[in-house]
Design a protein around this motif. Structure first.
Motif, PDB file in Angstrom:
ATOM      1  N   ALA A  68       0.592  -1.188   0.068  1.00 41.27           N
ATOM      2  CA  ALA A  68      -0.038  -0.141   0.011  1.00 41.27           C
ATOM      3  C   ALA A  68       0.845   1.485   0.023  1.00 41.27           C
ATOM      4  CB  ALA A  68      -0.858  -0.055   1.165  1.00 41.27           C
ATOM      5  N   TYR A  69       1.937   1.102   0.823  1.00 40.14           N
ATOM      6  CA  TYR A  69       2.783   2.353   0.854  1.00 40.14           C
ATOM      7  C   TYR A  69       3.521   2.715  -0.489  1.00 40.14           C
ATOM      8  CZ  TYR A  69       6.109   5.820   2.706  1.00 40.14           C
ATOM      9  OH  TYR A  69       6.626   6.995   2.978  1.00 40.14           O
ATOM     10  N   ALA A  70       3.778   1.629  -1.048  1.00 41.03           N
ATOM     11  CA  ALA A  70       4.509   1.804  -2.251  1.00 41.03           C
ATOM     12  C   ALA A  70       3.766   2.310  -3.379  1.00 41.03           C
ATOM     13  CB  ALA A  70       5.054   0.309  -2.673  1.00 41.03           C
ATOM     14  N   ALA A  71       2.369   1.962  -3.203  1.00 38.40           N
ATOM     15  CA  ALA A  71       1.262   2.376  -4.148  1.00 38.40           C
ATOM     16  C   ALA A  71       0.689   3.753  -3.914  1.00 38.40           C
ATOM     17  CB  ALA A  71       0.414   1.409  -4.349  1.00 38.40           C
ATOM     18  N   GLY A  72       1.031   4.353  -2.739  1.00 37.36           N
ATOM     19  CA  GLY A  72       0.768   5.607  -2.126  1.00 37.36           C
ATOM     20  C   GLY A  72      -0.826   5.603  -1.549  1.00 37.36           C
ATOM     21  N   LEU A  73      -0.938   4.420  -1.184  1.00 40.23           N
ATOM     22  CA  LEU A  73      -2.288   4.002  -0.313  1.00 40.23           C
ATOM     23  C   LEU A  73      -2.097   3.992   1.149  1.00 40.23           C
ATOM     24  CD1 LEU A  73      -3.622   1.377  -2.375  1.00 40.23           C
ATOM     25  CD2 LEU A  73      -4.422   3.871  -2.437  1.00 40.23           C
ATOM     26  N   PRO A  74      -3.054   4.407   2.009  1.00 44.56           N
ATOM     27  CA  PRO A  74      -2.957   4.280   3.507  1.00 44.56           C
ATOM     28  C   PRO A  74      -2.703   2.893   3.833  1.00 44.56           C
ATOM     29  CG  PRO A  74      -5.294   4.432   2.754  1.00 44.56           C
ATOM     30  CD  PRO A  74      -4.548   4.675   1.700  1.00 44.56           C
ATOM     31  N   GLY A  75      -2.012   2.998   5.177  1.00 47.96           N
ATOM     32  CA  GLY A  75      -1.794   1.475   5.758  1.00 47.96           C
ATOM     33  C   GLY A  75      -1.420   1.962   7.074  1.00 47.96           C
ATOM     34  N   TYR A  76      -0.770   0.599   7.847  1.00 52.86           N
ATOM     35  CA  TYR A  76      -0.329   0.869   9.017  1.00 52.86           C
ATOM     36  C   TYR A  76       0.942  -0.117   9.419  1.00 52.86           C
ATOM     37  CZ  TYR A  76      -2.016  -3.695  10.472  1.00 52.86           C
ATOM     38  OH  TYR A  76      -2.391  -4.775  10.536  1.00 52.86           O
ATOM     39  N   ILE A  77       1.749   0.186  10.289  1.00 61.45           N
ATOM     40  CA  ILE A  77       2.905  -0.672  10.832  1.00 61.45           C
ATOM     41  C   ILE A  77       2.665  -0.560  12.526  1.00 61.45           C
ATOM     42  CG2 ILE A  77       4.652  -0.272   9.086  1.00 61.45           C
ATOM     43  CD1 ILE A  77       5.821   1.738  10.933  1.00 61.45           C
ATOM     44  N   LYS A  78       3.171  -1.619  13.168  1.00 67.64           N
ATOM     45  CA  LYS A  78       2.863  -1.693  14.491  1.00 67.64           C
ATOM     46  C   LYS A  78       4.432  -1.466  15.154  1.00 67.64           C
ATOM     47  CE  LYS A  78       0.473  -3.844  17.111  1.00 67.64           C
ATOM     48  NZ  LYS A  78      -0.169  -4.901  18.022  1.00 67.64           N
ATOM     49  N   VAL A  79       4.584  -0.680  16.162  1.00 63.84           N
ATOM     50  CA  VAL A  79       5.859  -0.413  16.911  1.00 63.84           C
ATOM     51  C   VAL A  79       5.498  -0.835  18.350  1.00 63.84           C
ATOM     52  CG1 VAL A  79       7.728   1.139  17.258  1.00 63.84           C
ATOM     53  CG2 VAL A  79       6.265   1.429  15.029  1.00 63.84           C
ATOM     54  N   GLY A  80       5.923  -2.238  18.783  1.00 62.71           N
ATOM     55  CA  GLY A  80       5.538  -2.430  19.903  1.00 62.71           C
ATOM     56  C   GLY A  80       4.068  -2.707  20.164  1.00 62.71           C
ATOM     57  N   SER A  81       3.218  -2.080  21.039  1.00 64.56           N
ATOM     58  CA  SER A  81       1.822  -2.305  21.098  1.00 64.56           C
ATOM     59  C   SER A  81       1.248  -1.046  20.392  1.00 64.56           C
ATOM     60  CB  SER A  81       1.412  -2.196  22.571  1.00 64.56           C
ATOM     61  OG  SER A  81       1.826  -0.932  23.015  1.00 64.56           O
ATOM     62  N   ILE A  82       1.864   0.064  19.701  1.00 61.37           N
ATOM     63  CA  ILE A  82       1.561   1.071  19.252  1.00 61.37           C
ATOM     64  C   ILE A  82       1.325   0.698  17.724  1.00 61.37           C
ATOM     65  CG2 ILE A  82       1.612   3.565  18.717  1.00 61.37           C
ATOM     66  CD1 ILE A  82       3.444   3.746  21.169  1.00 61.37           C
ATOM     67  N   THR A  83       0.017   1.081  17.170  1.00 58.83           N
ATOM     68  CA  THR A  83      -0.397   1.045  15.761  1.00 58.83           C
ATOM     69  C   THR A  83       0.002   2.318  15.158  1.00 58.83           C
ATOM     70  OG1 THR A  83      -1.939  -0.458  16.373  1.00 58.83           O
ATOM     71  CG2 THR A  83      -1.979   0.507  14.085  1.00 58.83           C
ATOM     72  N   TYR A  84       0.818   2.606  14.076  1.00 65.29           N
ATOM     73  CA  TYR A  84       0.947   3.864  13.330  1.00 65.29           C
ATOM     74  C   TYR A  84       0.556   3.787  12.259  1.00 65.29           C
ATOM     75  CZ  TYR A  84       4.348   7.841  12.416  1.00 65.29           C
ATOM     76  OH  TYR A  84       4.844   8.996  12.299  1.00 65.29           O
ATOM     77  N   TRP A  85      -0.292   4.751  11.688  1.00 62.11           N
ATOM     78  CA  TRP A  85      -0.901   4.851  10.464  1.00 62.11           C
ATOM     79  C   TRP A  85      -0.459   5.777   9.627  1.00 62.11           C
ATOM     80  CZ3 TRP A  85      -5.068   1.568   8.782  1.00 62.11           C
ATOM     81  CH2 TRP A  85      -5.500   0.834   9.693  1.00 62.11           C
TER      82      TRP A  85
END
Length: 231
Positions: free
Chosen positions: A213-230
Protein backbone atom coordinates in the motif's frame (compact mmCIF):
# COMPACT_ATOMS: atom_id res chain seq x y z
CA UNK A 1 9.45 -17.24 3.08
CA UNK A 2 8.09 -17.95 -0.35
CA UNK A 3 8.08 -15.30 -3.01
CA UNK A 4 4.38 -15.92 -3.54
CA UNK A 5 3.82 -14.16 -0.22
CA UNK A 6 4.86 -10.91 -1.80
CA UNK A 7 2.60 -10.86 -4.87
CA UNK A 8 0.15 -7.98 -5.12
CA UNK A 9 -2.75 -8.40 -2.71
CA UNK A 10 -6.21 -7.15 -3.65
CA UNK A 11 -8.90 -5.74 -1.35
CA UNK A 12 -6.92 -5.89 1.85
CA UNK A 13 -7.37 -2.63 3.74
CA UNK A 14 -10.72 -3.49 5.33
CA UNK A 15 -9.32 -6.74 6.70
CA UNK A 16 -6.30 -4.92 8.10
CA UNK A 17 -8.37 -2.23 9.81
CA UNK A 18 -10.66 -4.75 11.46
CA UNK A 19 -7.71 -6.75 12.72
CA UNK A 20 -6.35 -3.76 14.65
CA UNK A 21 -9.45 -2.90 16.74
CA UNK A 22 -8.82 -1.70 20.32
CA UNK A 23 -5.08 -1.08 19.72
CA UNK A 24 -3.46 2.30 20.52
CA UNK A 25 -3.22 4.36 17.33
CA UNK A 26 -0.93 7.19 16.23
CA UNK A 27 -1.44 9.05 12.96
CA UNK A 28 1.45 10.03 10.73
CA UNK A 29 -0.55 12.44 8.58
CA UNK A 30 0.62 15.51 10.48
CA UNK A 31 4.21 14.46 9.88
CA UNK A 32 3.89 14.21 6.10
CA UNK A 33 6.68 16.70 5.43
CA UNK A 34 9.01 14.76 7.72
CA UNK A 35 8.04 11.49 6.02
CA UNK A 36 8.67 13.01 2.58
CA UNK A 37 12.13 14.07 3.76
CA UNK A 38 12.73 10.55 5.07
CA UNK A 39 11.62 9.08 1.75
CA UNK A 40 14.25 11.13 -0.05
CA UNK A 41 16.87 10.14 2.50
CA UNK A 42 15.98 6.45 2.24
CA UNK A 43 16.06 6.58 -1.56
CA UNK A 44 19.56 8.02 -1.35
CA UNK A 45 20.69 5.47 1.26
CA UNK A 46 19.35 2.47 -0.63
CA UNK A 47 21.03 3.67 -3.81
CA UNK A 48 24.32 3.71 -1.89
CA UNK A 49 23.99 0.33 -0.21
CA UNK A 50 25.91 -2.48 -1.79
CA UNK A 51 24.91 -6.14 -1.78
CA UNK A 52 28.23 -7.92 -1.26
CA UNK A 53 26.86 -11.43 -1.00
CA UNK A 54 23.58 -13.08 -1.96
CA UNK A 55 23.47 -16.86 -1.81
CA UNK A 56 21.71 -19.67 0.05
CA UNK A 57 24.08 -19.34 3.01
CA UNK A 58 23.72 -15.65 3.81
CA UNK A 59 23.15 -12.13 2.52
CA UNK A 60 25.58 -9.28 3.22
CA UNK A 61 24.84 -5.58 2.71
CA UNK A 62 27.34 -2.74 3.14
CA UNK A 63 26.58 0.95 3.69
CA UNK A 64 28.37 4.10 4.81
CA UNK A 65 27.36 5.89 8.01
CA UNK A 66 27.19 9.68 8.25
CA UNK A 67 30.64 9.83 9.85
CA UNK A 68 32.16 8.08 6.83
CA UNK A 69 32.66 4.72 8.53
CA UNK A 70 31.33 1.53 6.95
CA UNK A 71 28.93 -0.90 8.53
CA UNK A 72 27.62 -4.28 7.41
CA UNK A 73 24.34 -6.13 7.85
CA UNK A 74 24.33 -9.90 7.40
CA UNK A 75 21.37 -12.29 7.43
CA UNK A 76 21.03 -16.07 7.49
CA UNK A 77 18.15 -18.51 7.86
CA UNK A 78 17.59 -19.71 11.42
CA UNK A 79 18.47 -23.42 11.48
CA UNK A 80 15.81 -24.22 14.09
CA UNK A 81 12.90 -21.87 13.42
CA UNK A 82 11.21 -22.05 10.02
CA UNK A 83 10.43 -18.69 8.46
CA UNK A 84 12.88 -16.77 10.63
CA UNK A 85 15.93 -14.94 9.34
CA UNK A 86 18.56 -13.83 11.86
CA UNK A 87 20.63 -10.74 11.19
CA UNK A 88 23.63 -9.02 12.72
CA UNK A 89 25.01 -5.50 12.42
CA UNK A 90 28.71 -4.73 12.62
CA UNK A 91 31.13 -1.97 11.65
CA UNK A 92 34.36 -2.30 9.74
CA UNK A 93 36.21 -1.11 12.85
CA UNK A 94 34.57 -3.91 14.89
CA UNK A 95 35.68 -6.51 12.37
CA UNK A 96 39.25 -5.23 12.40
CA UNK A 97 39.42 -4.99 16.21
CA UNK A 98 38.07 -8.55 16.56
CA UNK A 99 40.56 -9.91 14.02
CA UNK A 100 38.10 -10.84 11.27
CA UNK A 101 39.63 -8.23 8.96
CA UNK A 102 43.31 -7.38 8.94
CA UNK A 103 42.82 -4.05 7.21
CA UNK A 104 40.39 -2.00 5.19
CA UNK A 105 40.47 -1.83 1.39
CA UNK A 106 39.91 -5.55 0.79
CA UNK A 107 37.84 -7.00 -2.03
CA UNK A 108 34.10 -7.45 -1.68
CA UNK A 109 34.58 -11.22 -1.63
CA UNK A 110 37.07 -11.03 1.25
CA UNK A 111 34.86 -8.64 3.21
CA UNK A 112 31.72 -10.73 2.66
CA UNK A 113 33.61 -13.83 3.79
CA UNK A 114 34.80 -12.07 6.96
CA UNK A 115 31.31 -10.73 7.73
CA UNK A 116 29.79 -14.18 7.25
CA UNK A 117 32.36 -15.78 9.56
CA UNK A 118 31.75 -13.07 12.16
CA UNK A 119 27.95 -13.21 11.96
CA UNK A 120 27.36 -15.47 14.97
CA UNK A 121 29.85 -13.55 17.12
CA UNK A 122 28.11 -10.25 16.39
CA UNK A 123 24.57 -11.59 16.52
CA UNK A 124 22.68 -10.01 19.42
CA UNK A 125 19.44 -11.88 18.81
CA UNK A 126 17.86 -9.66 16.14
CA UNK A 127 15.71 -11.37 13.53
CA UNK A 128 13.00 -11.08 10.91
CA UNK A 129 10.15 -13.60 11.03
CA UNK A 130 7.13 -14.06 8.80
CA UNK A 131 3.57 -14.64 9.97
CA UNK A 132 0.18 -15.35 8.44
CA UNK A 133 -0.42 -15.68 4.71
CA UNK A 134 -0.18 -13.46 1.64
CA UNK A 135 -3.40 -11.60 2.55
CA UNK A 136 -3.27 -11.18 6.32
CA UNK A 137 0.43 -11.88 6.90
CA UNK A 138 3.64 -9.92 6.98
CA UNK A 139 6.85 -9.94 8.94
CA UNK A 140 8.07 -8.93 12.37
CA UNK A 141 11.47 -7.33 12.81
CA UNK A 142 12.89 -7.77 16.30
CA UNK A 143 15.75 -5.42 17.16
CA UNK A 144 17.70 -6.50 20.23
CA UNK A 145 18.59 -4.15 23.12
CA UNK A 146 22.01 -3.68 21.45
CA UNK A 147 20.86 -3.28 17.85
CA UNK A 148 17.78 -1.10 18.43
CA UNK A 149 19.74 1.93 19.76
CA UNK A 150 22.28 1.49 16.93
CA UNK A 151 19.48 1.71 14.37
CA UNK A 152 17.86 4.63 16.22
CA UNK A 153 21.10 6.61 16.50
CA UNK A 154 22.04 6.09 12.86
CA UNK A 155 18.53 6.57 11.49
CA UNK A 156 17.88 6.26 7.79
CA UNK A 157 21.32 4.89 6.92
CA UNK A 158 20.91 1.67 8.89
CA UNK A 159 17.18 1.42 8.27
CA UNK A 160 17.71 1.78 4.54
CA UNK A 161 20.32 -0.94 4.61
CA UNK A 162 17.92 -3.15 6.58
CA UNK A 163 15.31 -2.51 3.91
CA UNK A 164 17.82 -3.71 1.32
CA UNK A 165 18.60 -6.71 3.53
CA UNK A 166 14.90 -7.55 3.87
CA UNK A 167 14.66 -7.39 0.08
CA UNK A 168 17.58 -9.80 -0.31
CA UNK A 169 16.48 -12.12 2.48
CA UNK A 170 12.79 -12.38 1.67
CA UNK A 171 12.44 -11.81 -2.06
CA UNK A 172 10.41 -8.60 -1.79
CA UNK A 173 10.39 -6.54 -4.96
CA UNK A 174 12.66 -3.50 -5.00
CA UNK A 175 9.77 -1.02 -4.80
CA UNK A 176 8.32 -2.72 -1.75
CA UNK A 177 11.79 -3.07 -0.22
CA UNK A 178 12.18 0.70 -0.58
CA UNK A 179 8.84 1.14 1.21
CA UNK A 180 10.03 -1.19 3.98
CA UNK A 181 13.14 0.96 4.44
CA UNK A 182 10.98 4.07 4.81
CA UNK A 183 8.58 2.36 7.21
CA UNK A 184 11.37 1.02 9.41
CA UNK A 185 12.88 4.51 9.56
CA UNK A 186 9.54 6.09 10.46
CA UNK A 187 8.99 3.45 13.13
CA UNK A 188 12.39 3.97 14.72
CA UNK A 189 12.53 7.77 14.39
CA UNK A 190 9.00 8.51 15.52
CA UNK A 191 8.04 5.72 17.87
CA UNK A 192 11.15 4.07 19.34
CA UNK A 193 10.88 5.75 22.74
CA UNK A 194 7.14 5.00 22.92
CA UNK A 195 7.10 1.48 21.55
CA UNK A 196 10.33 -0.01 22.88
CA UNK A 197 10.38 -2.73 25.50
CA UNK A 198 11.78 -2.07 29.00
CA UNK A 199 15.12 -3.63 27.97
CA UNK A 200 15.44 -1.28 24.97
CA UNK A 201 14.52 -3.87 22.34
CA UNK A 202 11.71 -3.23 19.89
CA UNK A 203 9.45 -5.21 17.56
CA UNK A 204 8.29 -3.62 14.31
CA UNK A 205 5.45 -5.38 12.52
CA UNK A 206 5.06 -4.67 8.81
CA UNK A 207 2.10 -6.32 7.03
CA UNK A 208 2.84 -7.27 3.44
CA UNK A 209 -0.27 -5.38 2.42
CA UNK A 210 0.86 -2.19 4.15
CA UNK A 211 4.26 -2.28 2.44
CA UNK A 212 2.51 -2.73 -0.90
CA UNK A 213 0.00 0.00 0.00
CA UNK A 214 2.77 2.42 0.91
CA UNK A 215 4.57 1.73 -2.34
CA UNK A 216 1.29 2.47 -4.18
CA UNK A 217 0.58 5.66 -2.23
CA UNK A 218 -2.33 4.13 -0.29
CA UNK A 219 -3.02 4.25 3.47
CA UNK A 220 -1.83 1.49 5.75
CA UNK A 221 -0.17 0.88 9.10
CA UNK A 222 2.75 -0.61 10.93
CA UNK A 223 3.00 -1.62 14.57
CA UNK A 224 5.82 -0.45 16.81
CA UNK A 225 5.59 -2.47 19.98
CA UNK A 226 1.96 -2.17 21.06
CA UNK A 227 1.41 1.07 19.15
CA UNK A 228 -0.27 1.16 15.74
CA UNK A 229 1.18 3.83 13.47
CA UNK A 230 -1.04 4.82 10.54
CA UNK A 231 0.29 6.50 7.41
Amino acid sequence: MKKSFFKTVSVFLAVLMLSMAFVPVVSAQADQQKITALENEIADVMSRTELLKDDAESKVVAAELDDGSVFYAVSWNDPEIDGRVNFALMTEADLISEGYLKSSGLSNFEIADAVTRASYSFWNGSYISTYGNSVTGGFNMYLSPVDAPFVFNNGATVAGALGRLVFAATGLGSTVAYAVGVLITVAIKAMYHFGKNPDGSIVIQVPYASAIAYAAGLPGYIKVGSITYWF
